[in-house]
Design an enzyme around this catalytic site. Structure first.
Site, PDB file in Angstrom:
ATOM      1  N   HIS A 128      49.988  40.205  34.274  1.00 24.26           N
ATOM      2  CA  HIS A 128      50.707  39.764  35.468  1.00 24.26           C
ATOM      3  C   HIS A 128      51.797  38.770  35.114  1.00 24.26           C
ATOM      4  O   HIS A 128      51.792  38.178  34.049  1.00 24.26           O
ATOM      5  CB  HIS A 128      49.752  39.117  36.478  1.00 24.26           C
ATOM      6  CG  HIS A 128      49.009  40.132  37.309  1.00 24.26           C
ATOM      7  ND1 HIS A 128      48.057  39.773  38.223  1.00 24.26           N
ATOM      8  CD2 HIS A 128      49.093  41.480  37.374  1.00 24.26           C
ATOM      9  CE1 HIS A 128      47.579  40.871  38.795  1.00 24.26           C
ATOM     10  NE2 HIS A 128      48.178  41.910  38.298  1.00 24.26           N
ATOM     11  N   ASP A 164      47.277  35.280  42.157  1.00 24.68           N
ATOM     12  CA  ASP A 164      46.048  35.744  41.507  1.00 24.68           C
ATOM     13  C   ASP A 164      44.838  34.830  41.666  1.00 24.68           C
ATOM     14  O   ASP A 164      43.833  35.042  40.992  1.00 24.68           O
ATOM     15  CB  ASP A 164      46.304  35.906  40.007  1.00 24.68           C
ATOM     16  CG  ASP A 164      47.168  37.113  39.711  1.00 24.68           C
ATOM     17  OD1 ASP A 164      47.457  37.855  40.656  1.00 24.68           O
ATOM     18  OD2 ASP A 164      47.538  37.297  38.556  1.00 24.68           O
ATOM     19  N   SER A 174      49.105  47.227  39.168  1.00 32.66           N
ATOM     20  CA  SER A 174      49.507  46.019  39.884  1.00 32.66           C
ATOM     21  C   SER A 174      50.870  45.488  39.433  1.00 32.66           C
ATOM     22  O   SER A 174      51.383  44.570  40.040  1.00 32.66           O
ATOM     23  CB  SER A 174      48.447  44.927  39.720  1.00 32.66           C
ATOM     24  OG  SER A 174      48.307  44.586  38.366  1.00 32.66           O
TER      25      SER A 174
END
Lengths: 188, 160
Positions: A95, A132, A55
């Site tokens: 992330h 997210d 990701s």
């Protein structure tokens, strides 16, 4: 085939074998000490992590190794890459921070006397189209307590060994067994 | 092998380019909208149009894998909450693409914690970058920043 080794075993006796076992144990113990020591210095429960998903491509690929720090006094900024763990989720996620909101703690008026503000964060993977929120399991914002650390350094591919060991458990036992055998039959 | 990697990682400290660019905020508009998952609840969204010009080629050296370029809004709302919100980003993977000439609008939803931009102080906008290496330390920098803060206008209805 192993006759020579077995003979030398008998010659050296039980004392030697015990010594080698002790050596092996001390290697494992010092490894653990270094890991926990790093954790203390960086204030992160897991200062080195392996990327498990795609990701964050093309920045990080599966198997890349990341070095984290989590200084308690430092606030997080947009653009920082964080590793966070939501309670209930079993793997940490790497992330990038998309939004930060420094909320002044309740009961204090000006931000100057309040000290470190409580931060609300929103993250997003570089390779994902949306943020997210769906990953937060009902939470609206990420908080400081969910965060394992901020990515500081990067080493490609090296972590792939651990992914391979998870995918093929036999490899793990083979490696452990091999190391143990090596420690036993190695001579001073 | 490890020594070579360490040498490459350390060598990137020798490259200390700090390129600057230009950033203009063309317009800011505020519209009412409904909240995600709660169609009955209302919130205001801001829409920002901007122009970016920057030559970031000096940031590309032999240990640069990619640039992560992002435009953020910085403002304090009426409750004293300090906010940083990324409204646009771009990944630059080649030196040839590092001359940025972008006219755009925000890519991500720009909303406020209190769901309204009324009485929110004017916001600064900044163009920042993150240099991501093949091996070694991640570095950050700022390429441009608005000189004067830009105010949020009154919310307007969709038909105008």
């Amino acid at each position: 085939m192993f006759g020579e080794e077995l003979k030398s075993f008998r010659r050296l006796g039980i004392r030697h074998i015990l010594l080698q076992v002790l050596n092996f144990a001390s290697v494992i113990a010092s490894g653990l000490m270094i890991w926990k020591g790093l954790g203390l210095i960086t204030n992160s429960e897991s200062p080195i992590v392996v990327v498990l998903s795609g990701s964050m491509e093309p920045a990080f690929y599966r198997g890349d190794l990341l070095f984290l720090t989590n200084p308690a006094s430092e606030r997080y900024q947009t653009g920082d890459i964080t590793v966070y763990k939501i309670p209930g989720a079993d793997i940490p996620i790497v992330h990038r921070v998309l939004e930060t909101h420094d909320v002044v703690p309740k009961g204090k008026t000006s931000s100057a006397e309040a000290g470190p503000a409580e931060q609300l964060l929103l993250t997003k993977g570089d390779n994902n189209y949306v943020d997210d929120i769906e990953l937060y399991q009902g939470l609206n914002w990420l908080e400081r307590k969910h965060i394992v650390g901020k990515v500081r350094g990067f080493l490609p591919y090296v972590g792939y060994v651990t992914i391979a060991m998870n995918d093929f458990p036999q490899l793990k036992y083979a490696l452990l067994g091999g190391l143990g055998l090596l420690a036993l039959i190695q001579r001073e | 092998m490890m020594c070579l990697l360490a040498a490459i990682a350390l060598s990137s400290f020798l490259f200390t380019a700090d390129p600057k660019g230009g950033l203009q905020i063309a317009s800011v508009k505020v519209y009412p909208a409904s909240k995600r998952h709660h169609t009955s609840k209302k919130q205001e969204l801001a829409f920002v149009n901007f122009n970016i010009t920057a030559d970031l080629t000096p940031l590309f050296h032999w240990n640069t894998k990619q640039l992560f370029l992002y435009l953020e809004a910085e403002y304090t709302n009426s409750q004293g909450v300090k906010n940083e919100v990324v409204i646009w980003d771009r990944i630059v993977r080649r030196k040839e693409d590092a001359v940025i000439n972008a006219v755009g609008k925000n890519k991500y939803m720009f909303r406020e914690l209190s769901s309204t931009f009324k009485n929110v102080a004017p916001a600064h906008y900044a163009l920042k970058y993150n240099v991501m290496p093949y091996v070694g330390v991640l570095t950050y920098g700022q390429a441009a920043r608005t000189v004067e803060p830009v105010a949020f206008p009154e919310s307007q209805s969709r038909v105008s």
